[in-house]
Design a protein around this motif. Structure first.
Motif, short mmCIF file in Angstrom:
data_model
loop_
_atom_site.label_atom_id
_atom_site.label_comp_id
_atom_site.label_asym_id
_atom_site.label_seq_id
_atom_site.Cartn_x
_atom_site.Cartn_y
_atom_site.Cartn_z
N VAL A 178 -1.31 0.64 4.24
CA VAL A 178 -1.48 0.44 2.80
C VAL A 178 -0.16 0.09 2.12
CG1 VAL A 178 -3.45 2.01 2.73
CG2 VAL A 178 -1.18 2.90 2.29
N PRO A 179 -0.24 -0.65 1.01
CA PRO A 179 0.97 -1.03 0.27
C PRO A 179 1.35 0.05 -0.75
CG PRO A 179 -0.90 -2.05 -0.74
CD PRO A 179 -1.43 -1.28 0.45
N ILE A 180 2.55 -0.09 -1.29
CA ILE A 180 2.95 0.74 -2.41
C ILE A 180 2.28 0.20 -3.67
CG2 ILE A 180 4.87 1.42 -3.88
CD1 ILE A 180 4.96 2.85 -1.23
N VAL A 181 1.56 1.07 -4.36
CA VAL A 181 0.91 0.71 -5.62
C VAL A 181 1.18 1.84 -6.62
CG1 VAL A 181 -0.90 -0.65 -4.49
CG2 VAL A 181 -1.29 1.77 -4.96
N PRO A 182 0.88 1.64 -7.89
CA PRO A 182 1.05 2.72 -8.86
C PRO A 182 0.19 3.93 -8.53
CG PRO A 182 0.82 0.60 -9.99
CD PRO A 182 0.50 0.36 -8.55
N LEU A 212 -0.17 4.52 7.08
CA LEU A 212 1.18 3.97 7.24
C LEU A 212 1.46 3.06 6.05
CD1 LEU A 212 0.78 3.05 11.00
CD2 LEU A 212 2.08 4.98 10.11
N ILE A 213 2.68 3.09 5.55
CA ILE A 213 3.05 2.29 4.40
C ILE A 213 3.60 0.95 4.85
CG2 ILE A 213 4.58 2.16 2.38
CD1 ILE A 213 2.34 4.24 2.14
N LEU A 214 3.07 -0.14 4.31
CA LEU A 214 3.57 -1.46 4.66
C LEU A 214 4.71 -1.86 3.73
CD1 LEU A 214 2.40 -3.91 2.58
CD2 LEU A 214 0.27 -3.17 3.61
N GLY A 215 5.54 -2.78 4.21
CA GLY A 215 6.74 -3.14 3.46
C GLY A 215 6.54 -4.18 2.39
N ASP A 249 14.59 -8.56 -4.00
CA ASP A 249 16.01 -8.40 -4.32
C ASP A 249 16.34 -6.96 -4.69
OD1 ASP A 249 16.58 -11.08 -3.87
OD2 ASP A 249 16.14 -11.66 -5.93
N ASP A 250 15.32 -6.20 -5.08
CA ASP A 250 15.52 -4.80 -5.46
C ASP A 250 15.30 -3.90 -4.25
OD1 ASP A 250 15.82 -2.41 -6.75
OD2 ASP A 250 13.88 -2.48 -7.78
N ALA A 251 16.22 -3.97 -3.28
CA ALA A 251 16.07 -3.17 -2.07
C ALA A 251 16.09 -1.68 -2.36
CB ALA A 251 17.18 -3.53 -1.08
N ASP A 252 16.93 -1.25 -3.29
CA ASP A 252 16.99 0.17 -3.62
C ASP A 252 15.65 0.67 -4.13
OD1 ASP A 252 19.65 0.29 -2.91
OD2 ASP A 252 20.40 0.03 -4.95
N GLY A 253 14.99 -0.14 -4.95
CA GLY A 253 13.69 0.24 -5.47
C GLY A 253 12.65 0.36 -4.38
N ALA A 254 12.70 -0.57 -3.40
CA ALA A 254 11.74 -0.53 -2.29
C ALA A 254 11.94 0.72 -1.44
CB ALA A 254 11.89 -1.78 -1.43
N ASP A 276 13.29 3.51 -2.29
CA ASP A 276 12.93 4.68 -3.07
C ASP A 276 11.42 4.87 -3.09
OD1 ASP A 276 13.60 6.87 -4.93
OD2 ASP A 276 12.58 5.63 -6.42
N ALA A 277 10.67 3.77 -3.23
CA ALA A 277 9.21 3.86 -3.24
C ALA A 277 8.68 4.31 -1.88
CB ALA A 277 8.61 2.50 -3.62
N TRP A 278 9.25 3.79 -0.79
CA TRP A 278 8.84 4.23 0.54
C TRP A 278 9.12 5.71 0.73
CZ3 TRP A 278 11.91 -0.29 3.23
CH2 TRP A 278 11.26 -1.51 2.94
N SER A 279 10.27 6.15 0.26
CA SER A 279 10.65 7.55 0.41
C SER A 279 9.67 8.47 -0.31
CB SER A 279 12.07 7.76 -0.14
OG SER A 279 12.44 9.12 -0.05
N ARG A 280 9.29 8.10 -1.53
CA ARG A 280 8.34 8.93 -2.29
C ARG A 280 6.98 8.97 -1.59
NH1 ARG A 280 10.47 6.00 -6.62
NH2 ARG A 280 8.49 4.88 -6.85
N ALA A 281 6.54 7.82 -1.06
CA ALA A 281 5.24 7.78 -0.39
C ALA A 281 5.23 8.64 0.87
CB ALA A 281 4.88 6.34 -0.04
N LEU A 282 6.35 8.70 1.57
CA LEU A 282 6.42 9.47 2.81
C LEU A 282 6.30 10.97 2.59
CD1 LEU A 282 9.19 7.42 4.63
CD2 LEU A 282 6.90 7.85 5.53
N ARG A 283 6.43 11.43 1.36
CA ARG A 283 6.27 12.85 1.05
C ARG A 283 4.80 13.26 0.96
NH1 ARG A 283 10.39 12.21 -3.96
NH2 ARG A 283 12.23 11.56 -2.77
N LEU A 284 3.91 12.27 0.89
CA LEU A 284 2.49 12.58 0.76
C LEU A 284 1.91 12.99 2.12
CD1 LEU A 284 1.58 9.62 -1.60
CD2 LEU A 284 2.02 12.00 -2.23
#
Length: 289
Positions: free
Chosen positions: A217-221, A235-238, A243-248, A250-258
């Motif tokens: 699944v992708p990162i969504v709101p 599993l989270i897809l990339g 260009d906003d690598a830090d944002g990506a 960070d989003a993956w990190s938050r999703a991995l806590r679920l």
């Protein structure tokens, strides 16, 4: 490079070397790596005619360059899997890059990017028999659901059959679901939380058993609410290179806590990072686990 010359020699004069390499491959003891998660490098985009990474429409068109990037990624500590079509996985087999890795074969690549038949996503690559024969750990399928396109129902049926057949062979069925629509003639995935909840619940019900089904699944709101829609491992897809690598990250990190999120399946974002090297990008992603 000598190893690529050997690969070409094998493909030209010894095609049986591919089956020999598959039989000799050391299989992983578990789907999960030492960090307790799955970290998979995705490389099945070219077979669907999707070669873009970032601003370069043909970034993935140079096969030797792509293989080098994949090999670099697979060599990094904590990377324990790869997802690809037969041509790419067999190149990696001949290069000796798949020992101890979770190998997932990409199954339906018939919905070519930008075509009128994109939603009729035929199974044109691996099937359950060939995945089991090669000794791979599972198969991945793309499930795009367009309420306005009748081609969706054939893909739904084919994915359901694939889930059943993989489970019968005790192989992972990795399903990547989306609600999709045509906008100005092009297929666009609906990345709202509500759309992902609907897509995931449809995907989870495919086949005669869900015992071996994982979702991609992708990162969504509102990811916490989205991931609460299923008890299946995910599993989270990339997604696209940004260009906003830090944002990506960070989003993956938050999703991995679920609790249902069991790892990452990332391709272009790591293989063609907007800045830095492949090794740096991969190591940073592994660090999230």
């Amino acid at each position: 490079m000598p190893d690529f010359a050997d690969l070409l020699e094998a493909r030209t004069r010894r095609p049986g070397a591919i089956a020999t390499a598959a039989a000799a491959r050391r299989r992983p003891a578990s789907l999960l790596g030492p960090h307790g998660k799955l970290m998979i490098i995705a490389a099945d985009h070219p077979a669907r005619g999707a070669l873009r990474a970032g601003k370069d429409p043909l970034a993935m068109a140079n096969r030797v360059d792509l293989l080098e990037r994949i090999r670099t990624a697979l060599s990094r500590p904590g990377v324990n899997g790869v997802l690809g079509t037969p041509d790419i996985l067999e190149d990696l087999l001949l290069l000796g890059a798949l020992d101890d890795k979770v190998v997932i074969g990409s199954m339906n690549r018939g919905g070519l990017a930008g075509t009128s038949f994109e939603m009729d996503d035929r199974f044109t690559a691996y099937d359950a028999d060939s995945i089991a024969l090669a000794g791979y750990e599972g198969g991945k399928m793309l499930l795009r659901i367009d309420p306005d396109d009748a081609g969706t129902v054939a893909t739904l049926q084919a994915c359901g059959t694939a889930v059943t057949e993989l489970a019968a062979r005790r192989r992972m069925a990795m399903v990547e679901p989306f609600i999709s629509h045509r906008v100005d003639g092009r297929v666009r995935n609906d990345l709202t939380g509500e759309a992902m909840i609907r897509a995931m619940t449809v995907a989870a019900g495919l086949g005669t058993t869900s015992a071996y089904t994982w979702l991609k699944v992708p990162i969504v709101p509102d990811m916490e609410r989205v991931m609460a829609a299923t008890t299946l491992p995910a599993l989270i897809l990339g997604g696209e290179v940004t260009d906003d690598a830090d944002g990506a990250y960070d989003a993956w990190s938050r999703a991995l806590r679920l609790p249902t999120v069991q790892g990452l399946v990332i391709g272009r974002s790591l293989l063609y990072p907007a800045s830095g090297t492949v090794a740096d990008a991969v190591d940073r992603a592994v660090g999230l686990l």
